[in-house]
Design a protein around this motif. Structure first.
Motif, PDB file in Angstrom:
ATOM      1  N   SER A  63     -25.880  36.748  32.795  1.00  0.00           N
ATOM      2  CA  SER A  63     -27.126  37.487  32.626  1.00  0.00           C
ATOM      3  C   SER A  63     -27.651  37.929  33.986  1.00  0.00           C
ATOM      4  CB  SER A  63     -28.178  36.606  31.939  1.00  0.00           C
ATOM      5  OG  SER A  63     -28.560  35.551  32.810  1.00  0.00           O
ATOM      6  N   VAL A  64     -28.583  38.863  33.990  1.00  0.00           N
ATOM      7  CA  VAL A  64     -29.195  39.321  35.228  1.00  0.00           C
ATOM      8  C   VAL A  64     -29.937  38.163  35.889  1.00  0.00           C
ATOM      9  CG1 VAL A  64     -30.907  40.894  36.210  1.00  0.00           C
ATOM     10  CG2 VAL A  64     -29.348  41.701  34.444  1.00  0.00           C
ATOM     11  N   ALA A  65     -30.578  37.312  35.084  1.00  0.00           N
ATOM     12  CA  ALA A  65     -31.297  36.152  35.629  1.00  0.00           C
ATOM     13  C   ALA A  65     -30.343  35.181  36.321  1.00  0.00           C
ATOM     14  CB  ALA A  65     -32.064  35.444  34.515  1.00  0.00           C
ATOM     15  N   GLU A  66     -29.192  34.933  35.713  1.00  0.00           N
ATOM     16  CA  GLU A  66     -28.196  34.039  36.323  1.00  0.00           C
ATOM     17  C   GLU A  66     -27.686  34.633  37.637  1.00  0.00           C
ATOM     18  OE1 GLU A  66     -23.963  31.809  35.262  1.00  0.00           O
ATOM     19  OE2 GLU A  66     -24.722  33.350  33.908  1.00  0.00           O
ATOM     20  N   ALA A  67     -27.394  35.920  37.637  1.00  0.00           N
ATOM     21  CA  ALA A  67     -26.927  36.583  38.854  1.00  0.00           C
ATOM     22  C   ALA A  67     -27.997  36.536  39.940  1.00  0.00           C
ATOM     23  CB  ALA A  67     -26.538  38.028  38.551  1.00  0.00           C
ATOM     24  N   GLY A  68     -29.246  36.735  39.550  1.00  0.00           N
ATOM     25  CA  GLY A  68     -30.343  36.671  40.513  1.00  0.00           C
ATOM     26  C   GLY A  68     -30.498  35.290  41.113  1.00  0.00           C
ATOM     27  N   ALA A  69     -30.350  34.272  40.286  1.00  0.00           N
ATOM     28  CA  ALA A  69     -30.453  32.896  40.773  1.00  0.00           C
ATOM     29  C   ALA A  69     -29.334  32.600  41.771  1.00  0.00           C
ATOM     30  CB  ALA A  69     -30.401  31.922  39.600  1.00  0.00           C
ATOM     31  N   TRP A  70     -28.120  33.023  41.449  1.00  0.00           N
ATOM     32  CA  TRP A  70     -26.996  32.799  42.360  1.00  0.00           C
ATOM     33  C   TRP A  70     -27.164  33.601  43.645  1.00  0.00           C
ATOM     34  CZ3 TRP A  70     -24.098  28.910  42.875  1.00  0.00           C
ATOM     35  CH2 TRP A  70     -23.737  28.125  41.759  1.00  0.00           C
ATOM     36  N   ARG A  85     -30.074  31.998  50.541  1.00  0.00           N
ATOM     37  CA  ARG A  85     -30.781  30.843  51.101  1.00  0.00           C
ATOM     38  C   ARG A  85     -29.854  29.954  51.926  1.00  0.00           C
ATOM     39  NH1 ARG A  85     -32.075  27.341  46.928  1.00  0.00           N
ATOM     40  NH2 ARG A  85     -32.990  29.132  45.903  1.00  0.00           N
ATOM     41  N   HIS A  86     -28.624  29.795  51.475  1.00  0.00           N
ATOM     42  CA  HIS A  86     -27.656  28.954  52.185  1.00  0.00           C
ATOM     43  C   HIS A  86     -26.823  29.742  53.195  1.00  0.00           C
ATOM     44  CE1 HIS A  86     -28.361  25.201  50.056  1.00  0.00           C
ATOM     45  NE2 HIS A  86     -28.571  25.950  48.988  1.00  0.00           N
ATOM     46  N   GLN A  87     -27.241  30.974  53.449  1.00  0.00           N
ATOM     47  CA  GLN A  87     -26.633  31.855  54.443  1.00  0.00           C
ATOM     48  C   GLN A  87     -25.147  32.117  54.203  1.00  0.00           C
ATOM     49  OE1 GLN A  87     -27.720  30.071  58.188  1.00  0.00           O
ATOM     50  NE2 GLN A  87     -29.865  30.629  57.950  1.00  0.00           N
ATOM     51  N   LEU A  88     -24.762  32.140  52.927  1.00  0.00           N
ATOM     52  CA  LEU A  88     -23.406  32.535  52.569  1.00  0.00           C
ATOM     53  C   LEU A  88     -23.331  34.044  52.365  1.00  0.00           C
ATOM     54  CD1 LEU A  88     -22.711  29.569  50.184  1.00  0.00           C
ATOM     55  CD2 LEU A  88     -21.747  29.911  52.457  1.00  0.00           C
ATOM     56  N   TRP A 123     -25.561  45.510  42.074  1.00  0.00           N
ATOM     57  CA  TRP A 123     -26.076  44.680  43.167  1.00  0.00           C
ATOM     58  C   TRP A 123     -25.625  45.274  44.490  1.00  0.00           C
ATOM     59  CZ3 TRP A 123     -29.252  40.455  42.822  1.00  0.00           C
ATOM     60  CH2 TRP A 123     -29.501  39.999  41.538  1.00  0.00           C
ATOM     61  N   LEU A 124     -26.529  45.290  45.461  1.00  0.00           N
ATOM     62  CA  LEU A 124     -26.208  45.701  46.815  1.00  0.00           C
ATOM     63  C   LEU A 124     -26.069  44.416  47.619  1.00  0.00           C
ATOM     64  CD1 LEU A 124     -28.844  48.553  47.155  1.00  0.00           C
ATOM     65  CD2 LEU A 124     -26.462  48.723  46.395  1.00  0.00           C
ATOM     66  N   VAL A 125     -24.878  44.191  48.180  1.00  0.00           N
ATOM     67  CA  VAL A 125     -24.557  42.927  48.840  1.00  0.00           C
ATOM     68  C   VAL A 125     -24.132  43.201  50.277  1.00  0.00           C
ATOM     69  CG1 VAL A 125     -23.028  40.926  48.792  1.00  0.00           C
ATOM     70  CG2 VAL A 125     -23.836  41.921  46.649  1.00  0.00           C
ATOM     71  N   GLN A 126     -24.701  42.420  51.194  1.00  0.00           N
ATOM     72  CA  GLN A 126     -24.316  42.506  52.598  1.00  0.00           C
ATOM     73  C   GLN A 126     -23.955  41.101  53.060  1.00  0.00           C
ATOM     74  OE1 GLN A 126     -27.398  43.781  55.316  1.00  0.00           O
ATOM     75  NE2 GLN A 126     -25.895  44.777  56.627  1.00  0.00           N
ATOM     76  N   ALA A 158     -20.057  40.530  37.996  1.00  0.00           N
ATOM     77  CA  ALA A 158     -19.416  40.777  39.281  1.00  0.00           C
ATOM     78  C   ALA A 158     -20.167  40.101  40.425  1.00  0.00           C
ATOM     79  CB  ALA A 158     -19.309  42.282  39.538  1.00  0.00           C
ATOM     80  N   MET A 159     -21.448  39.794  40.228  1.00  0.00           N
ATOM     81  CA  MET A 159     -22.224  39.073  41.235  1.00  0.00           C
ATOM     82  C   MET A 159     -22.008  37.565  41.104  1.00  0.00           C
ATOM     83  SD  MET A 159     -24.260  39.409  43.728  1.00  0.00           S
ATOM     84  CE  MET A 159     -24.861  38.068  44.709  1.00  0.00           C
ATOM     85  N   VAL A 160     -21.873  37.070  39.898  1.00  0.00           N
ATOM     86  CA  VAL A 160     -21.731  35.634  39.657  1.00  0.00           C
ATOM     87  C   VAL A 160     -20.314  35.152  39.976  1.00  0.00           C
ATOM     88  CG1 VAL A 160     -21.807  33.844  37.865  1.00  0.00           C
ATOM     89  CG2 VAL A 160     -23.592  35.568  37.972  1.00  0.00           C
ATOM     90  N   ASP A 161     -19.312  35.929  39.694  1.00  0.00           N
ATOM     91  CA  ASP A 161     -17.930  35.498  39.937  1.00  0.00           C
ATOM     92  C   ASP A 161     -17.658  35.144  41.405  1.00  0.00           C
ATOM     93  OD1 ASP A 161     -17.269  35.527  37.288  1.00  0.00           O
ATOM     94  OD2 ASP A 161     -16.269  37.480  37.357  1.00  0.00           O
ATOM     95  N   PRO A 162     -18.077  35.973  42.369  1.00  0.00           N
ATOM     96  CA  PRO A 162     -17.876  35.549  43.768  1.00  0.00           C
ATOM     97  C   PRO A 162     -18.646  34.273  44.110  1.00  0.00           C
ATOM     98  CG  PRO A 162     -18.339  37.892  43.662  1.00  0.00           C
ATOM     99  CD  PRO A 162     -18.566  37.335  42.292  1.00  0.00           C
ATOM    100  N   ALA A 163     -19.812  34.093  43.516  1.00  0.00           N
ATOM    101  CA  ALA A 163     -20.578  32.859  43.752  1.00  0.00           C
ATOM    102  C   ALA A 163     -19.799  31.654  43.252  1.00  0.00           C
ATOM    103  CB  ALA A 163     -21.939  32.942  43.069  1.00  0.00           C
ATOM    104  N   ALA A 164     -19.177  31.791  42.098  1.00  0.00           N
ATOM    105  CA  ALA A 164     -18.375  30.694  41.546  1.00  0.00           C
ATOM    106  C   ALA A 164     -17.165  30.418  42.436  1.00  0.00           C
ATOM    107  CB  ALA A 164     -17.924  31.037  40.128  1.00  0.00           C
ATOM    108  N   GLU A 165     -16.555  31.470  42.966  1.00  0.00           N
ATOM    109  CA  GLU A 165     -15.415  31.298  43.868  1.00  0.00           C
ATOM    110  C   GLU A 165     -15.828  30.584  45.152  1.00  0.00           C
ATOM    111  OE1 GLU A 165     -12.211  31.784  43.388  1.00  0.00           O
ATOM    112  OE2 GLU A 165     -12.579  32.505  41.370  1.00  0.00           O
ATOM    113  N   ILE A 166     -16.978  30.974  45.709  1.00  0.00           N
ATOM    114  CA  ILE A 166     -17.485  30.330  46.925  1.00  0.00           C
ATOM    115  C   ILE A 166     -17.760  28.864  46.658  1.00  0.00           C
ATOM    116  CG2 ILE A 166     -19.457  30.206  48.503  1.00  0.00           C
ATOM    117  CD1 ILE A 166     -19.579  33.313  48.278  1.00  0.00           C
TER     118      ILE A 166
END
Length: 95
Positions: free
Chosen positions: A29-36, A42-45, A57-60, A75-83
């Protein structure tokens, strides 16, 4: 006491269990992606992660690096899960 692997877990060198990465069973969900996104920034990843009005999502990754466009919440949550998976597996190897 030594942790015993449960079904769906694999044992690491130190005897602890880390869940085996399984593919997602639901659309993020958009909320889950936003939380991740918040956690990763916050953790500077990530340097920045912003939800565009189009749902992309615009990601830098670092300051002064190009901004990537990520299509959708999954597509925003999957990289978070990989990290997260990479951090958990490498952290146990270095302990």
């Amino acid at each position: 006491m030594v942790a015993r692997p449960r079904s769906g877990h694999r044992s690491c060198h130190g005897g602890t269990s880390i869940p085996v990465r399984h593919p997602r069973t639901h659309v993020a969900s958009v909320a889950e992606a936003g939380a991740w996104a918040d956690v990763l920034v916050r953790h500077q990843l990530l340097h920045a992660a912003v939800l565009a009005p189009t749902g992309q999502w615009l990601v830098q990754h670092r300051p002064k690096t190009p901004v990537r466009v990520v299509a959708g919440a999954t597509a925003m949550v999957d990289p978070a899960a990989e990290i997260q998976y990479r951090i958990r597996t490498t952290r146990n190897d270095t302990r």
